[in-house]
Design a protein around this motif. Structure first.
Motif, PDB file in Angstrom:
ATOM      1  N   ALA A   1     -18.552   7.171   0.532  1.00 58.67           N
ATOM      2  CA  ALA A   1     -18.522   6.779   1.949  1.00 58.67           C
ATOM      3  C   ALA A   1     -17.725   5.493   2.119  1.00 58.67           C
ATOM      4  O   ALA A   1     -18.282   4.412   2.234  1.00 58.67           O
ATOM      5  CB  ALA A   1     -19.938   6.621   2.482  1.00 58.67           C
ATOM      6  N   ARG A   2     -16.394   5.619   2.142  1.00 63.94           N
ATOM      7  CA  ARG A   2     -15.521   4.466   2.377  1.00 63.94           C
ATOM      8  C   ARG A   2     -15.033   4.507   3.816  1.00 63.94           C
ATOM      9  O   ARG A   2     -14.630   5.547   4.311  1.00 63.94           O
ATOM     10  CB  ARG A   2     -14.338   4.489   1.422  1.00 63.94           C
ATOM     11  N   ARG A   3     -15.038   3.338   4.446  1.00 62.50           N
ATOM     12  CA  ARG A   3     -14.661   3.264   5.863  1.00 62.50           C
ATOM     13  C   ARG A   3     -13.158   3.188   6.081  1.00 62.50           C
ATOM     14  O   ARG A   3     -12.672   3.585   7.124  1.00 62.50           O
ATOM     15  CB  ARG A   3     -15.301   2.031   6.502  1.00 62.50           C
ATOM     16  N   THR A   4     -12.427   2.630   5.133  1.00 64.13           N
ATOM     17  CA  THR A   4     -10.995   2.433   5.339  1.00 64.13           C
ATOM     18  C   THR A   4     -10.212   2.954   4.151  1.00 64.13           C
ATOM     19  O   THR A   4     -10.746   3.109   3.065  1.00 64.13           O
ATOM     20  CB  THR A   4     -10.656   0.939   5.527  1.00 64.13           C
ATOM     21  N   HIS A   5      -8.932   3.200   4.382  1.00 62.78           N
ATOM     22  CA  HIS A   5      -8.049   3.659   3.313  1.00 62.78           C
ATOM     23  C   HIS A   5      -7.194   2.500   2.822  1.00 62.78           C
ATOM     24  O   HIS A   5      -7.129   1.452   3.452  1.00 62.78           O
ATOM     25  CB  HIS A   5      -7.172   4.814   3.802  1.00 62.78           C
ATOM     26  N   GLN A   6      -6.550   2.709   1.690  1.00 61.50           N
ATOM     27  CA  GLN A   6      -5.678   1.696   1.109  1.00 61.50           C
ATOM     28  C   GLN A   6      -4.262   2.240   0.937  1.00 61.50           C
ATOM     29  O   GLN A   6      -3.642   2.044  -0.087  1.00 61.50           O
ATOM     30  CB  GLN A   6      -6.240   1.250  -0.259  1.00 61.50           C
ATOM     31  N   PHE A   7      -3.751   2.944   1.929  1.00 60.54           N
ATOM     32  CA  PHE A   7      -2.422   3.532   1.828  1.00 60.54           C
ATOM     33  C   PHE A   7      -1.345   2.486   2.081  1.00 60.54           C
ATOM     34  O   PHE A   7      -1.554   1.527   2.823  1.00 60.54           O
ATOM     35  CB  PHE A   7      -2.241   4.666   2.844  1.00 60.54           C
ATOM     36  N   GLU A   8      -0.187   2.702   1.500  1.00 60.20           N
ATOM     37  CA  GLU A   8       0.988   1.893   1.807  1.00 60.20           C
ATOM     38  C   GLU A   8       1.405   2.241   3.236  1.00 60.20           C
ATOM     39  O   GLU A   8       1.553   3.416   3.570  1.00 60.20           O
ATOM     40  CB  GLU A   8       2.113   2.212   0.817  1.00 60.20           C
ATOM     41  N   LEU A   9       1.579   1.230   4.078  1.00 62.87           N
ATOM     42  CA  LEU A   9       1.783   1.476   5.514  1.00 62.87           C
ATOM     43  C   LEU A   9       3.170   1.115   6.028  1.00 62.87           C
ATOM     44  O   LEU A   9       3.423   1.215   7.219  1.00 62.87           O
ATOM     45  CB  LEU A   9       0.731   0.712   6.315  1.00 62.87           C
ATOM     46  N   ASP A  10       4.063   0.710   5.134  1.00 60.00           N
ATOM     47  CA  ASP A  10       5.385   0.270   5.602  1.00 60.00           C
ATOM     48  C   ASP A  10       6.098   1.330   6.428  1.00 60.00           C
ATOM     49  O   ASP A  10       6.781   1.016   7.400  1.00 60.00           O
ATOM     50  CB  ASP A  10       6.274  -0.128   4.418  1.00 60.00           C
ATOM     51  N   SER A  11       5.945   2.595   6.081  1.00 58.86           N
ATOM     52  CA  SER A  11       6.662   3.659   6.785  1.00 58.86           C
ATOM     53  C   SER A  11       6.123   3.903   8.191  1.00 58.86           C
ATOM     54  O   SER A  11       6.810   4.508   9.011  1.00 58.86           O
ATOM     55  CB  SER A  11       6.599   4.956   5.982  1.00 58.86           C
ATOM     56  N   VAL A  12       4.903   3.465   8.495  1.00 61.54           N
ATOM     57  CA  VAL A  12       4.336   3.704   9.823  1.00 61.54           C
ATOM     58  C   VAL A  12       4.172   2.430  10.648  1.00 61.54           C
ATOM     59  O   VAL A  12       3.801   2.493  11.809  1.00 61.54           O
ATOM     60  CB  VAL A  12       2.957   4.423   9.730  1.00 61.54           C
ATOM     61  N   ARG A  13       4.467   1.302  10.041  1.00 56.45           N
ATOM     62  CA  ARG A  13       4.382   0.040  10.780  1.00 56.45           C
ATOM     63  C   ARG A  13       5.676  -0.183  11.528  1.00 56.45           C
ATOM     64  O   ARG A  13       6.742  -0.201  10.952  1.00 56.45           O
ATOM     65  CB  ARG A  13       4.178  -1.133   9.817  1.00 56.45           C
ATOM     66  N   ARG A  14       5.573  -0.356  12.795  1.00 54.46           N
ATOM     67  CA  ARG A  14       6.764  -0.665  13.577  1.00 54.46           C
ATOM     68  C   ARG A  14       6.659  -2.117  13.976  1.00 54.46           C
ATOM     69  O   ARG A  14       6.686  -2.994  13.137  1.00 54.46           O
ATOM     70  CB  ARG A  14       6.843   0.262  14.779  1.00 54.46           C
ATOM     71  N   ASN A  15       6.536  -2.335  15.235  1.00 54.94           N
ATOM     72  CA  ASN A  15       6.378  -3.696  15.720  1.00 54.94           C
ATOM     73  C   ASN A  15       4.897  -4.055  15.661  1.00 54.94           C
ATOM     74  O   ASN A  15       4.117  -3.602  16.477  1.00 54.94           O
ATOM     75  CB  ASN A  15       6.882  -3.815  17.163  1.00 54.94           C
ATOM     76  N   THR A  16       4.556  -4.846  14.678  1.00 57.92           N
ATOM     77  CA  THR A  16       3.181  -5.318  14.592  1.00 57.92           C
ATOM     78  C   THR A  16       3.192  -6.841  14.599  1.00 57.92           C
ATOM     79  O   THR A  16       4.217  -7.467  14.323  1.00 57.92           O
ATOM     80  CB  THR A  16       2.473  -4.805  13.318  1.00 57.92           C
ATOM     81  N   TYR A  17       2.057  -7.386  14.914  1.00 55.40           N
ATOM     82  CA  TYR A  17       1.927  -8.827  15.017  1.00 55.40           C
ATOM     83  C   TYR A  17       0.853  -9.298  14.048  1.00 55.40           C
ATOM     84  O   TYR A  17      -0.248  -8.744  14.029  1.00 55.40           O
ATOM     85  CB  TYR A  17       1.566  -9.218  16.456  1.00 55.40           C
ATOM     86  N   PRO A  18       1.170 -10.320  13.243  1.00 54.29           N
ATOM     87  CA  PRO A  18       0.187 -10.806  12.264  1.00 54.29           C
ATOM     88  C   PRO A  18      -0.925 -11.611  12.935  1.00 54.29           C
ATOM     89  O   PRO A  18      -0.670 -12.483  13.758  1.00 54.29           O
ATOM     90  CB  PRO A  18       1.023 -11.679  11.330  1.00 54.29           C
ATOM     91  N   TYR A  19      -2.155 -11.278  12.570  1.00 51.93           N
ATOM     92  CA  TYR A  19      -3.347 -11.994  13.018  1.00 51.93           C
ATOM     93  C   TYR A  19      -4.144 -12.358  11.782  1.00 51.93           C
ATOM     94  O   TYR A  19      -3.990 -11.735  10.736  1.00 51.93           O
ATOM     95  CB  TYR A  19      -4.193 -11.119  13.952  1.00 51.93           C
ATOM     96  N   ARG A  20      -5.007 -13.353  11.900  1.00 55.13           N
ATOM     97  CA  ARG A  20      -5.796 -13.824  10.770  1.00 55.13           C
ATOM     98  C   ARG A  20      -7.261 -13.930  11.117  1.00 55.13           C
ATOM     99  O   ARG A  20      -7.630 -14.157  12.255  1.00 55.13           O
ATOM    100  CB  ARG A  20      -5.342 -15.228  10.340  1.00 55.13           C
ATOM    101  N   CYS A  21      -8.072 -13.767  10.090  1.00 57.63           N
ATOM    102  CA  CYS A  21      -9.486 -14.134  10.141  1.00 57.63           C
ATOM    103  C   CYS A  21      -9.695 -15.003   8.905  1.00 57.63           C
ATOM    104  O   CYS A  21      -8.724 -15.377   8.254  1.00 57.63           O
ATOM    105  CB  CYS A  21     -10.375 -12.889  10.117  1.00 57.63           C
ATOM    106  N   SER A  22     -10.915 -15.278   8.543  1.00 57.29           N
ATOM    107  CA  SER A  22     -11.129 -16.140   7.380  1.00 57.29           C
ATOM    108  C   SER A  22     -10.910 -15.415   6.057  1.00 57.29           C
ATOM    109  O   SER A  22     -10.756 -16.060   5.033  1.00 57.29           O
ATOM    110  CB  SER A  22     -12.531 -16.752   7.419  1.00 57.29           C
TER     111      SER A  22
END
Length: 156
Positions: A97-118
Motif C-alpha cells: 500500500a504505497r501512496r505515491t510512485h517514484q517514476f522519472e517525470l522529466d518527460s511529463v513535466r512542462r511548466n512547473t514551479y518549484p515550491y518547498r516545505c521543510s
C-alpha cells in the motif's frame, strides 16, 4: 487490461462480490500516473508514464486505482488512503500500500514551479501555482504537513 481483470477477479473472489469492470481511459496528464474517478467508475492512466513504466503500472498503479474504486463500492466514501484502502491493497489485492510512485517525470513535466516545505522540493503545475498566486488555495506536503511556499531563485 489483464492486470485490471486479474486484480478485479481476485477482489471479487475475496469479497464474495461481483463488482463490474471499470472503464479505463488513457487521458491522465501531468505527473500523476493515474486517478480513480468514483462517480463515473473509471480509472484514468497517464499514457506517457505507462509507456515508460509498463511493469510498475501493471503491478502497482492499476491495483492502486482499482483499490480506490473497490473501497468506494464496498465501504462508501472514506479517506482516500485510509485503513480501508490499505486493507484492500494488502489483504485483498496482495500489493504493498504505497501512496505515491517514484517514476522519472522529466518527460511529463512542462511548466512547473518549484515550491518547498521543510522536507523536500515540490513541483507545482501552472494551474496550481496560479491558484496560490490568486490566494484561492494553499497546498501542503503529504509527508510533513507543512504549507508549500514558492522557492526563491538564488541571488547572483
Amino acid at each position: 487490461m489483464r492486470s485490471l481483470r486479474e486484480n478485479l477477479q481476485r477482489a471479487n473472489l475475496h469479497l464474495g462480490r461481483n463488482y463490474p469492470e471499470p472503464k479505463i481511459v488513457y487521458q491522465q496528464r501531468g505527473t500523476a500516473a493515474g486517478t480513480a474517478w468514483l462517480e463515473s467508475y473509471e480509472i484514468r492512466l497517464n499514457p506517457v508514464l505507462l509507456l515508460e513504466n509498463q511493469q510498475a503500472f501493471y503491478e502497482e498503479v492499476v491495483p492502486h486505482e482499482l483499490a480506490h474504486l473497490l473501497v468506494w463500492k464496498h465501504f462508501g466514501r472514506v479517506a482516500p488512503h485510509g485503513k480501508e484502502w490499505k486493507w484492500m491493497m494488502e489483504a485483498v489485492l496482495g500489493v504493498p500500500a504505497r501512496r505515491t510512485h517514484q517514476f522519472e517525470l522529466d518527460s511529463v513535466r512542462r511548466n512547473t514551479y518549484p515550491y518547498r516545505c521543510s522536507c523536500q522540493q515540490h513541483q507545482l503545475t501552472v494551474r496550481r501555482h496560479n491558484r496560490v498566486l490568486r490566494g484561492e488555495t494553499e497546498y501542503r506536503c503529504v509527508r510533513c504537513g507543512e504549507k508549500l511556499r514558492p522557492e526563491t531563485p538564488p541571488l547572483s
